[in-house]
Design an enzyme around this catalytic site. Structure first.
Site, PDB file in Angstrom:
ATOM      1  N   ARG B 115       0.810  -1.225   0.000  1.00 28.84           N
ATOM      2  CA  ARG B 115       0.000   0.000   0.000  1.00 28.84           C
ATOM      3  C   ARG B 115       0.846   1.280   0.000  1.00 28.84           C
ATOM      4  O   ARG B 115       0.389   2.323   0.469  1.00 28.84           O
ATOM      5  CB  ARG B 115      -0.987   0.010   1.171  1.00 28.84           C
ATOM      6  CG  ARG B 115      -1.931  -1.186   1.137  1.00 28.84           C
ATOM      7  CD  ARG B 115      -3.209  -0.951   1.901  1.00 28.84           C
ATOM      8  NE  ARG B 115      -3.983  -2.184   1.960  1.00 28.84           N
ATOM      9  CZ  ARG B 115      -3.910  -3.073   2.945  1.00 28.84           C
ATOM     10  NH1 ARG B 115      -3.113  -2.852   3.980  1.00 28.84           N
ATOM     11  NH2 ARG B 115      -4.639  -4.163   2.911  1.00 28.84           N
ATOM     12  N   LYS B 137       1.921  11.269 -12.285  1.00 29.73           N
ATOM     13  CA  LYS B 137       1.254  10.175 -12.981  1.00 29.73           C
ATOM     14  C   LYS B 137       2.155   8.942 -12.981  1.00 29.73           C
ATOM     15  O   LYS B 137       3.310   9.012 -13.369  1.00 29.73           O
ATOM     16  CB  LYS B 137       0.927  10.573 -14.427  1.00 29.73           C
ATOM     17  CG  LYS B 137      -0.219  11.564 -14.537  1.00 29.73           C
ATOM     18  CD  LYS B 137      -0.662  11.753 -15.983  1.00 29.73           C
ATOM     19  CE  LYS B 137      -1.871  12.673 -16.072  1.00 29.73           C
ATOM     20  NZ  LYS B 137      -2.282  12.950 -17.458  1.00 29.73           N
ATOM     21  N   GLU B 179       8.113  16.874 -26.629  1.00 30.72           N
ATOM     22  CA  GLU B 179       7.344  17.344 -25.469  1.00 30.72           C
ATOM     23  C   GLU B 179       7.709  18.794 -25.127  1.00 30.72           C
ATOM     24  O   GLU B 179       6.865  19.569 -24.675  1.00 30.72           O
ATOM     25  CB  GLU B 179       7.586  16.449 -24.246  1.00 30.72           C
ATOM     26  CG  GLU B 179       6.922  15.074 -24.305  1.00 30.72           C
ATOM     27  CD  GLU B 179       5.400  15.084 -24.056  1.00 30.72           C
ATOM     28  OE1 GLU B 179       4.823  16.153 -23.766  1.00 30.72           O
ATOM     29  OE2 GLU B 179       4.799  13.999 -24.166  1.00 30.72           O
ATOM     30  N   LYS B 215       5.508  22.808 -17.064  1.00 33.69           N
ATOM     31  CA  LYS B 215       4.628  21.703 -16.707  1.00 33.69           C
ATOM     32  C   LYS B 215       4.224  21.788 -15.237  1.00 33.69           C
ATOM     33  O   LYS B 215       3.067  21.573 -14.873  1.00 33.69           O
ATOM     34  CB  LYS B 215       5.296  20.351 -17.000  1.00 33.69           C
ATOM     35  CG  LYS B 215       4.374  19.207 -16.585  1.00 33.69           C
ATOM     36  CD  LYS B 215       4.683  17.876 -17.186  1.00 33.69           C
ATOM     37  CE  LYS B 215       3.600  16.894 -16.722  1.00 33.69           C
ATOM     38  NZ  LYS B 215       3.929  15.504 -16.991  1.00 33.69           N
ATOM     39  N   GLU B 225      -6.374  16.972 -12.925  1.00 33.10           N
ATOM     40  CA  GLU B 225      -6.785  17.099 -14.330  1.00 33.10           C
ATOM     41  C   GLU B 225      -8.280  17.303 -14.508  1.00 33.10           C
ATOM     42  O   GLU B 225      -8.941  16.587 -15.254  1.00 33.10           O
ATOM     43  CB  GLU B 225      -6.297  15.869 -15.118  1.00 33.10           C
ATOM     44  CG  GLU B 225      -6.259  16.110 -16.617  1.00 33.10           C
ATOM     45  CD  GLU B 225      -5.499  15.020 -17.382  1.00 33.10           C
ATOM     46  OE1 GLU B 225      -4.365  14.689 -17.003  1.00 33.10           O
ATOM     47  OE2 GLU B 225      -6.057  14.514 -18.359  1.00 33.10           O
ATOM     48  N   ARG B 229      -5.064  21.246 -16.531  1.00 39.33           N
ATOM     49  CA  ARG B 229      -4.024  20.249 -16.797  1.00 39.33           C
ATOM     50  C   ARG B 229      -4.243  19.513 -18.118  1.00 39.33           C
ATOM     51  O   ARG B 229      -3.306  18.982 -18.705  1.00 39.33           O
ATOM     52  CB  ARG B 229      -3.943  19.249 -15.635  1.00 39.33           C
ATOM     53  CG  ARG B 229      -2.815  18.246 -15.804  1.00 39.33           C
ATOM     54  CD  ARG B 229      -2.569  17.402 -14.569  1.00 39.33           C
ATOM     55  NE  ARG B 229      -1.514  16.426 -14.830  1.00 39.33           N
ATOM     56  CZ  ARG B 229      -0.901  15.723 -13.898  1.00 39.33           C
ATOM     57  NH1 ARG B 229      -1.250  15.877 -12.625  1.00 39.33           N
ATOM     58  NH2 ARG B 229       0.038  14.866 -14.215  1.00 39.33           N
ATOM     59  N   ASN B 233      -2.301  17.497 -22.696  1.00 39.97           N
ATOM     60  CA  ASN B 233      -2.635  16.403 -23.615  1.00 39.97           C
ATOM     61  C   ASN B 233      -2.656  16.844 -25.075  1.00 39.97           C
ATOM     62  O   ASN B 233      -3.028  16.059 -25.950  1.00 39.97           O
ATOM     63  CB  ASN B 233      -3.989  15.811 -23.233  1.00 39.97           C
ATOM     64  CG  ASN B 233      -3.933  15.140 -21.867  1.00 39.97           C
ATOM     65  OD1 ASN B 233      -2.949  14.512 -21.518  1.00 39.97           O
ATOM     66  ND2 ASN B 233      -4.990  15.302 -21.089  1.00 39.97           N
ATOM     67  N   HIS B 236      -1.796  14.494 -27.841  1.00 34.83           N
ATOM     68  CA  HIS B 236      -1.766  13.163 -27.244  1.00 34.83           C
ATOM     69  C   HIS B 236      -2.999  12.325 -27.556  1.00 34.83           C
ATOM     70  O   HIS B 236      -2.934  11.105 -27.497  1.00 34.83           O
ATOM     71  CB  HIS B 236      -1.585  13.259 -25.725  1.00 34.83           C
ATOM     72  CG  HIS B 236      -0.157  13.543 -25.325  1.00 34.83           C
ATOM     73  ND1 HIS B 236       0.511  14.664 -25.730  1.00 34.83           N
ATOM     74  CD2 HIS B 236       0.739  12.822 -24.585  1.00 34.83           C
ATOM     75  CE1 HIS B 236       1.747  14.645 -25.236  1.00 34.83           C
ATOM     76  NE2 HIS B 236       1.912  13.543 -24.544  1.00 34.83           N
ATOM     77  N   HIS B 240      -1.451   9.272 -28.897  1.00 36.93           N
ATOM     78  CA  HIS B 240      -1.540   7.999 -28.169  1.00 36.93           C
ATOM     79  C   HIS B 240      -2.154   6.901 -29.032  1.00 36.93           C
ATOM     80  O   HIS B 240      -1.725   5.753 -28.985  1.00 36.93           O
ATOM     81  CB  HIS B 240      -2.395   8.164 -26.905  1.00 36.93           C
ATOM     82  CG  HIS B 240      -1.590   8.516 -25.695  1.00 36.93           C
ATOM     83  ND1 HIS B 240      -2.183   8.902 -24.515  1.00 36.93           N
ATOM     84  CD2 HIS B 240      -0.260   8.518 -25.467  1.00 36.93           C
ATOM     85  CE1 HIS B 240      -1.241   9.151 -23.623  1.00 36.93           C
ATOM     86  NE2 HIS B 240      -0.067   8.927 -24.173  1.00 36.93           N
ATOM     87  N   HIS B 257       7.551   7.638 -28.217  1.00 37.16           N
ATOM     88  CA  HIS B 257       6.437   8.469 -27.755  1.00 37.16           C
ATOM     89  C   HIS B 257       6.462   9.856 -28.406  1.00 37.16           C
ATOM     90  O   HIS B 257       5.450  10.343 -28.915  1.00 37.16           O
ATOM     91  CB  HIS B 257       6.476   8.598 -26.232  1.00 37.16           C
ATOM     92  CG  HIS B 257       5.415   9.491 -25.683  1.00 37.16           C
ATOM     93  ND1 HIS B 257       4.082   9.146 -25.685  1.00 37.16           N
ATOM     94  CD2 HIS B 257       5.476  10.736 -25.121  1.00 37.16           C
ATOM     95  CE1 HIS B 257       3.366  10.132 -25.149  1.00 37.16           C
ATOM     96  NE2 HIS B 257       4.188  11.096 -24.790  1.00 37.16           N
TER      97      HIS B 257
END
Lengths: 353, 353
Positions: B115, B137, B179, B215, B225, B229, B233, B236, B240, B257
């Site tokens: 945990r 993230k 990026e 960022k 988000e 935020r 993206n 993306h 993606h 990426h």
């Protein structure tokens, strides 16, 4: 019955429960509602839940196989894949309808799916009602090691509906009762006295409410288990090791969680008497109370070796030491006690007498 | 270079980085230090890190195979099992030394092991330095679907040491640069202007610092988000989908990426021009800038069908709609724009011209 407010959510009881669920579903405007069940809660509990829901939603039922043996990452992966295949998005909600395996695993799956979607717990076993309903622990086992993978994450709400208990066998009820007895031992001698000689069916609602209240009061004071919350682990250091050992042993039948921690509470009671001044009378009372309710297990000396070797993996350890919660008296716990292996063997001898 | 303070931790740069790490390790008194690497960071970066650590700890190095294809639950399970087998307890720390696969996966493994244990990120690729170093993230892919399983969880600290960039191939550097270009497009036209014609090696430290700052400023305003935020993206949503499609396609070579989101930024640039008033000159500048740096991919019409079918799984969607981030102008983004499939096909036609 009054709702109990936990960290950021409430536990709602019986008649108030479904009303609270309907209000929440209406307000939240989820994109889709998923209900996680096992074959038992699918057959016995889903037919109670569905007619109670008034909101007009698309529901999808996801069934996994029951049993601690399935509380693992492989099952999580199947549920994540089903959610993904059914286009669950970040505005979806997962309702976990079942025992501790469903609420622990379902809570973890929801908390990690797309970095976290809402979930609602509807425990259907006594154990899950009194133990898993507050505290935010979610997770799954790693091989035989219990709850090695998980997160602390709070549900949107918890519904405790004692009608579901009618679907359980006696053995399941007794398993949950062990956690209630623990709440007495660690926090409230009067509560222990009420429970120890057995209770009538008409009292169960009040007692569940009292147990949830005790656990909630503890976890609110120490959500991340830095100190006080550790008292909830009474009986669990050895109980988990016994449970894990039986889970991976081909020779033994599976023990239910409550049956394993009942053994743990007797073993750790003996340690409490020897190291922390728990009175002999109280120790005897603890042993007799559990002996009257739970089957006595015969441990061979190689069983005990196997159990001891699992101890080092318990999550409550750090820096290689094994920390126990013991009792100075009934209702008066002490945390972070370190114990030599030899004493643990003597505790097993006392249990086996 | 000044440290950048994020949510509950700091990003430390170059000469300050290892000093901060040593101070932290000394203060934290971990039971054990684990270092997660892939075969590349093991060979090239670990020999830079180890001599810099002064603290007297037991270190255990855990190696996984490099590549997005290994950023999955099976790899997590192996790392959880290794941690468990090496007696990692709750007071252990995991140092993630590598690119985005290592920091994303390692962050998730640490956040869910028992945990949650502490973790420290030391990104060794330009992409991971400017993108994965702030924001919390963590996660892994589910089949071809990117980052479907994960949590938001903050590291104890992030170290950005540009010396590690010397270990990278040019193609990897270009991937990270995409990026950085995105940071200009969504937040700062001047920064875009600085970057678009290329930069000298002597400027890279300053520019990395600037990108991390942009960022960080965004994620601090909207950690979960809900709105702002989402601008991160840009490129993306389609990027993606392209990346996922190439990941599971037998006919195509893998795209990095940054290469995939470079395509996404051109496609979404065209959509921005058509729907949000992005000037034609700016669109042309965006297309030419990316065309000069990244290989042009030929998409068959069945490729485009496959990419569109992946779109619905993007985490940024809810209620079955596909939400895009578009640009009204360079440095001026708009979120939650819904787009018809037909327009996306036209965007591919523009990219392919």
């Amino acid at each position: 019955m009054k709702s109990i407010t936990s960290a950021a959510y409430s536990v709602h009881f019986n008649t108030f429960a479904f009303a609270a669920l309907n209000t929440h579903l209406e307000k939240a405007s989820y994109s889709k509602v998923f209900i996680l069940v096992d074959e038992n809660s699918h057959e016995h509990c889903l037919p109670i839940l569905m007619p109670a829901i008034e909101a007009a939603y698309d529901f999808e039922v996801i069934e996994i196989e029951s049993g601690e043996i399935n509380k693992n990452i492989a099952t999580c992966t199947r549920v994540w894949e089903v959610l993904s295949g059914l286009d669950a998005d970040r505005k979806s909600v997962l309702i976990n309808l079942g025992g501790g395996v469903i609420t622990d695993l379902g809570g973890f799956v929801a908390s990690t799916y797309k970095r976290g979607i809402d979930f609602i717990n509807i425990p259907t076993t006594l154990l899950a009602m009194v133990d898993a309903s507050v505290g935010g622990k979610t997770g799954v086992d790693l091989g035989a090691l219990k709850n090695q993978v998980g997160v602390i994450s709070q549900p949107q709400m918890v519904l405790v509906v004692s009608e579901f208990l009618n679907t359980l066998e006696e053995r399941q009820l007794q398993s949950g009762f062990a956690e209630m007895l623990k709440h007495g031992l660690i926090r409230d001698r009067n509560y222990w006295n009420t429970l120890k000689n057995g209770v009538g069916a008409d009292q169960i609602d009040t007692l569940i409410h009292q147990s949830v209240g005790i656990k909630n009061e503890v976890v609110l004071q120490d959500p991340t288990e830095q100190s006080l919350r550790k008292i909830l682990n009474y009986g669990h250091t050895l109980g988990h090791a016994v449970e894990s050992f039986f889970l991976e042993s081909a020779e033994h039948e599976l023990l239910l969680h409550g049956e394993a921690i009942a053994i743990g509470m007797v073993l750790e009671g003996w340690l409490s008497h020897n190291l922390q001044g728990l009175q002999m009378d109280d120790l005897t009372e603890i042993k007799n109370t559990f002996a009257a309710r739970y089957p006595k297990i015969v441990f061979s000396s190689s069983d005990i070796d196997g159990i001891l070797s699992l101890l080092k993996f318990d999550k409550k350890n750090s820096h290689g030491n094994i920390n126990f919660v013991l009792l100075k008296g009934i209702g008066n716990p002490v945390i972070d006690v370190q114990i030599e292996e030899n004493l643990i063997r003597q505790a097993f001898a006392y249990y086996s007498e």
